[in-house]
Design a protein around this motif. Structure first.
Motif, mmCIF file in Angstrom:
data_model
loop_
_atom_site.group_PDB
_atom_site.id
_atom_site.type_symbol
_atom_site.label_atom_id
_atom_site.label_comp_id
_atom_site.label_asym_id
_atom_site.label_seq_id
_atom_site.Cartn_x
_atom_site.Cartn_y
_atom_site.Cartn_z
ATOM 1 N N VAL A 1 -6.493 -3.136 -7.914
ATOM 2 C CA VAL A 1 -6.626 -2.293 -9.104
ATOM 3 C C VAL A 1 -7.435 -1.042 -8.776
ATOM 4 O O VAL A 1 -7.055 0.067 -9.154
ATOM 5 N N TRP A 2 -8.555 -1.213 -8.088
ATOM 6 C CA TRP A 2 -9.373 -0.083 -7.681
ATOM 7 C C TRP A 2 -10.203 -0.446 -6.461
ATOM 8 O O TRP A 2 -10.409 -1.616 -6.171
ATOM 9 N N ILE A 3 -10.660 0.595 -5.773
ATOM 10 C CA ILE A 3 -11.544 0.451 -4.603
ATOM 11 C C ILE A 3 -12.593 1.550 -4.702
ATOM 12 O O ILE A 3 -12.273 2.696 -5.012
ATOM 13 N N LYS A 4 -13.850 1.182 -4.425
ATOM 14 C CA LYS A 4 -14.898 2.203 -4.353
ATOM 15 C C LYS A 4 -15.904 1.805 -3.276
ATOM 16 O O LYS A 4 -16.082 0.620 -2.982
ATOM 17 N N PRO A 5 -16.570 2.776 -2.676
ATOM 18 C CA PRO A 5 -17.546 2.468 -1.631
ATOM 19 C C PRO A 5 -18.840 1.928 -2.238
ATOM 20 O O PRO A 5 -19.259 2.360 -3.307
ATOM 21 N N LEU A 6 -19.439 0.962 -1.561
ATOM 22 C CA LEU A 6 -20.755 0.457 -1.955
ATOM 23 C C LEU A 6 -21.831 0.993 -1.025
ATOM 24 O O LEU A 6 -22.882 1.413 -1.468
ATOM 25 N N SER A 7 -21.547 0.915 0.275
ATOM 26 C CA SER A 7 -22.502 1.455 1.241
ATOM 27 C C SER A 7 -21.757 1.894 2.493
ATOM 28 O O SER A 7 -20.720 1.337 2.832
ATOM 29 N N LEU B 1 -16.911 -1.924 0.995
ATOM 30 C CA LEU B 1 -16.125 -1.505 -0.158
ATOM 31 C C LEU B 1 -16.235 -2.549 -1.253
ATOM 32 O O LEU B 1 -16.356 -3.742 -0.983
ATOM 33 N N SER B 2 -16.136 -2.104 -2.480
ATOM 34 C CA SER B 2 -15.976 -2.984 -3.618
ATOM 35 C C SER B 2 -14.553 -2.759 -4.110
ATOM 36 O O SER B 2 -14.115 -1.607 -4.211
ATOM 37 N N ALA B 3 -13.835 -3.839 -4.380
ATOM 38 C CA ALA B 3 -12.448 -3.704 -4.820
ATOM 39 C C ALA B 3 -12.101 -4.788 -5.824
ATOM 40 O O ALA B 3 -12.521 -5.935 -5.680
ATOM 41 N N CYS B 4 -11.333 -4.395 -6.833
ATOM 42 C CA CYS B 4 -10.832 -5.367 -7.801
ATOM 43 C C CYS B 4 -9.426 -5.782 -7.375
ATOM 44 O O CYS B 4 -8.558 -4.934 -7.154
ATOM 45 N N VAL B 5 -9.222 -7.088 -7.255
ATOM 46 C CA VAL B 5 -7.909 -7.625 -6.905
ATOM 47 C C VAL B 5 -7.429 -8.484 -8.063
ATOM 48 O O VAL B 5 -8.123 -9.395 -8.511
ATOM 49 N N ASP B 6 -6.233 -8.180 -8.537
ATOM 50 C CA ASP B 6 -5.628 -8.891 -9.665
ATOM 51 C C ASP B 6 -4.551 -9.839 -9.144
ATOM 52 O O ASP B 6 -3.622 -9.418 -8.454
ATOM 53 N N SER B 7 -4.689 -11.119 -9.467
ATOM 54 C CA SER B 7 -3.697 -12.112 -9.047
ATOM 55 C C SER B 7 -2.936 -12.676 -10.244
ATOM 56 O O SER B 7 -2.307 -13.732 -10.138
ATOM 57 N N SER B 8 -2.963 -11.968 -11.389
ATOM 58 C CA SER B 8 -2.315 -12.491 -12.592
ATOM 59 C C SER B 8 -0.803 -12.600 -12.448
ATOM 60 O O SER B 8 -0.169 -13.389 -13.138
ATOM 61 N N LYS B 9 -0.224 -11.829 -11.525
ATOM 62 C CA LYS B 9 1.222 -11.882 -11.304
ATOM 63 C C LYS B 9 1.558 -12.616 -10.013
ATOM 64 O O LYS B 9 2.631 -12.436 -9.448
#
Length: 137
Positions: A62-68, A83-91
């Motif tokens: 869904v999104w990726i952003k740097p943490l450090s 990196l911090s990233a949101c992963v959606d497994s709903s599908k």
């Protein structure tokens, strides 16, 4: 940062392909994973093969952003970052050989990964999952 984000998306796609193949297609894992993450995904592949599971559907980043971002090396190049990233497994979901879901009830369908990415021989790879937490994203 952009190259590491592309590599993270490649890592998710490679793990997705491995799960859909029932743990048989592990070739892309070497391209996008190293160290602890490569070993962990190869263990997951073995489990899927042994249990005769495979996934259906696809994971979505869904999104990726740097943490450090790590310090530059001697030649001024950054070789690691988180990196911090949101992963959606709903599908997506795992099923057994009869097509029955093996996802435990209540399993979250969105997680936020904190992934250490490392440049290995000039290529960014997922190296270590700092954390993987259920979250709405």
């Amino acid at each position: 940062m952009a190259e590491a984000s592309v590599a993270y998306r490649g890592f998710v796609a490679a793990t997705d392909a491995m799960y859909r193949s029932g743990g048989r297609n592990v070739t892309a894992l070497n391209k996008y994973a190293s160290g602890v993450m490569l070993k962990a995904e190869l263990i997951e592949a073995e489990k899927f093969r042994g249990d005769k599971w495979h996934s259906v559907g696809s994971l979505q980043v869904v999104w990726i952003k740097p943490l450090s971002i790590g310090k530059p090396n001697a030649s001024g190049q950054i070789d690691n970052l988180i990196l911090s990233a949101c992963v959606d497994s709903s599908k997506a979901g795992a099923v057994d050989s009869k097509g029955k879901s093996v996802r435990p009830p209540g399993t979250p369908t969105q997680t936020v990964d904190e992934m250490r990415m490392r440049r290995v021989q000039g290529t960014w790879k997922a190296d270590f999952a700092q954390s993987r937490k259920p979250a709405k994203c």
